[in-house]
Design a protein around this motif. Structure first.
Motif, mmCIF file in Angstrom:
data_model
loop_
_atom_site.group_PDB
_atom_site.id
_atom_site.type_symbol
_atom_site.label_atom_id
_atom_site.label_comp_id
_atom_site.label_asym_id
_atom_site.label_seq_id
_atom_site.Cartn_x
_atom_site.Cartn_y
_atom_site.Cartn_z
ATOM 1 N N LEU A 102 0.842 -1.197 0.000
ATOM 2 C CA LEU A 102 0.000 0.000 0.000
ATOM 3 C C LEU A 102 0.876 1.245 0.000
ATOM 4 N N SER A 117 -1.673 7.076 -5.386
ATOM 5 C CA SER A 117 -2.544 8.094 -5.966
ATOM 6 C C SER A 117 -1.871 8.749 -7.162
ATOM 7 N N SER A 137 -4.502 1.414 6.813
ATOM 8 C CA SER A 137 -5.784 1.198 6.130
ATOM 9 C C SER A 137 -6.187 -0.279 6.232
ATOM 10 N N TYR A 143 -5.355 4.120 -5.548
ATOM 11 C CA TYR A 143 -6.236 3.978 -4.396
ATOM 12 C C TYR A 143 -7.192 5.160 -4.236
ATOM 13 N N TRP A 192 -10.845 0.445 -5.915
ATOM 14 C CA TRP A 192 -9.430 0.107 -6.063
ATOM 15 C C TRP A 192 -9.107 -1.260 -5.467
ATOM 16 N N VAL A 193 -9.822 -1.655 -4.398
ATOM 17 C CA VAL A 193 -9.539 -2.958 -3.802
ATOM 18 C C VAL A 193 -9.845 -4.069 -4.798
ATOM 19 N N ASP A 199 -9.505 -1.884 4.284
ATOM 20 C CA ASP A 199 -9.299 -2.051 2.850
ATOM 21 C C ASP A 199 -8.198 -3.059 2.578
ATOM 22 N N THR A 229 -0.156 0.118 -4.622
ATOM 23 C CA THR A 229 -1.208 1.117 -4.757
ATOM 24 C C THR A 229 -0.578 2.503 -4.655
#
Length: 331
Positions: free
Chosen positions: A156, A182, A229, A201, A206-207, A232, A180
Motif C-alpha cells: 500500500l 494516488s 488502512s 487507491y 481500487w480494492v 481495505d 497502490t
C-alpha cells in the motif's frame, strides 16, 4: 561539530543548525563521522514531541559515515538494545534519535554493536537510506510476513521509503509484487523496481482492481500496510493470507468485523524496526541477490534540515530524502 538541533517541539522551523561539542568514543561506544543521514517519518514524530525526546535534541535515526577510530566506512543500525527475544523488542529497546542525540550532525555516538560495514556498492546517501527502512521492511516481509519466492505481495502506497524498499526486496526474493498509489508516476517508478503494476487507491473500486491483479484473482498472499488502512488492506488478502501492519499515517484506529476475520483464517501481524539478526539478514539478501540500491529522491545539506522536513511532509517525493554533511546537496 555542526548539528541540526531542536530546542522545542513543533513544525520544521524548530530545526536550527548550530555548533555542539564533539562526542567522544569509549569502551562501549564508537563515534561516527557522519557523511549522510536519511530522513524517516519517525523523525517528524520526534520533532513534534510524540516521543518526549529530551530538549535540546538532535533527531535522526539513519546514518552512514566513517568510524573516527578505525577509518572504516560504516552504516549505523538504529535499533538499539533490542534484547534477547527475536519475536519482539525488550523493555530497554530504543531507536537512535529518540532519547539520545541522532544522526543530524557531523558526528554521532552509538553503541559499538550497532556499527556495521557499509555495503561497498552504495553511495553515502544510499547507505544512509538503507538501515531503518531496510531493516523495518526486511523484518515485515520475511521475519513477520513469512514471504516466500513465488508468493504474491501488495504494497500500500508506492512512493515512500518502506514501499520502494519493499518492492525491491520482495521482487529480488522472487515474489510477485503489486502496489497502490494516488500517482501514475509513482506506480511507474515501482514498476522500474520490479513491481508488476499497480492501482490508484484514490479511485473507487481500487480494492477490487488490486485483487484482479493477484494470481487467480483470489487476493494476495501478503499485504503490507505501512499507512493504517486495515479494513481495505484486509479485503485484498486471500483467504488464509497475511496482513502485515507497520504504520498509521492515515489512521490511528480501525474497526474490523470479527466473524469474517476468523472464518477467513487471516493472520494480522504487527511489526516495527528489527533486531541485529534481521539487519544481518538484510545485508545477506543484498549480497546474494540483485537488489536495487535505495531510491534517493533528494539530497539536502545539513543546514537545510528544516526544508528537508517540509519536503518530506509534503508527500511529493518518491524514495528517500537525505541530509549531507559534506556537500551542498541537490535541493
Amino acid at each position: 561539530m555542526r548539528a541540526a538541533v531542536q530546542r522545542q517541539y513543533g513544525g520544521p522551523g524548530v530545526l536550527e543548525t548550530t555548533g555542539l561539542a564533539d562526542p567522544r568514543p569509549d569502551r562501549a561506544h564508537a563515534v561516527i563521522e557522519v557523511r549522510a543521514a536519511a530522513l524517516n517519518w519517525h523523525d517528524v514524530l520526534v520533532r513534534r514531541g510524540q516521543y518526549g525526546s529530551p530538549l535540546p535534541h538532535v533527531p535522526g535515526a539513519d546514518g552512514a559515515g566513517v568510524d573516527s577510530e578505525t577509518g572504516a566506512e560504516v552504516v549505523v543500525l538504529p535499533s538499539l538494545r533490542w534484547g534477547d527475544e527475536e519475536s519482539a523488542p525488550g523493555p530497554d529497546w530504543e531507536i537512535l534519535g529518540d532519547r539520545r542525540h541522532g544522526t543530524y550532525a557531523e558526528k554521532v555516538r552509538v553503541p559499538r554493536d550497532c556499527v556495521f560495514p557499509k555495503p561497498a556498492a552504495l553511495t553515502w546517501a544510499q547507505a544512509a537510506a538503507l538501515p531503518l527502512v531496510g531493516l523495518t521492511t526486511y523484518r515485515a516481509l520475511f521475519a513477520r510476513g513469512r514471504l516466500r519466492a513465488g508468493e504474491s505481495l501488495l504494497v500500500l502506497g508506492a512512493g515512500g521509503g518502506v514501499a520502494t524498499m519493499a518492492v525491491s526486496l520482495a521482487a529480488a526474493a522472487g515474489a510477485h509484487v503489486a502496489v497502490t498509489s494516488s500517482s501514475d508516476a509513482k506506480i511507474a517508478g515501482a514498476a522500474e523496481l520490479g513491481a508488476l503494476g499497480g492501482v490508484r487507491y484514490d479511485r473507487q473500486g481500487w480494492v477490487e482492481a488490486a485483487v484482479a491483479m493477484s494470481p487467480g484473482r483470489r487476493g494476495f498472499d501478503v499485504v503490507l500496510d505501512p499507512v493504517g488502512s486495515w479494513a481495505d488492506a484486509l479485503a485484498a488478502v486471500r483467504t488464509g493470507g497475511r496482513l502485515v501492519v507497520l504504520g498509521a499515517s492515515r489512521g490511528e484506529s480501525v474497526t474490523l468485523a470479527v466473524r469474517p476475520f476468523y472464518f477467513g483464517q487471516y493472520d494480522l501481524l504487527g511489526t516495527t524496526m528489527g533486531s541485529a539478526r534481521d539487519f544481518e539478514g538484510l545485508l545477506r539478501l543484498r549480497a546474494e541477490r540483485e537488489v536495487p540500491p535505495p531510491v534517493i529522491d533528494r539530497v539536502f545539506p545539513l543546514e537545510r534540515a528544516a526544508a528537508a522536513h517540509e519536503y518530506l511532509e509534503s508527500g511529493r517525493g518518491f524514495g528517500k530524502i537525505v541530509l549531507s554533511a559534506e556537500a551542498e546537496g541537490n535541493a
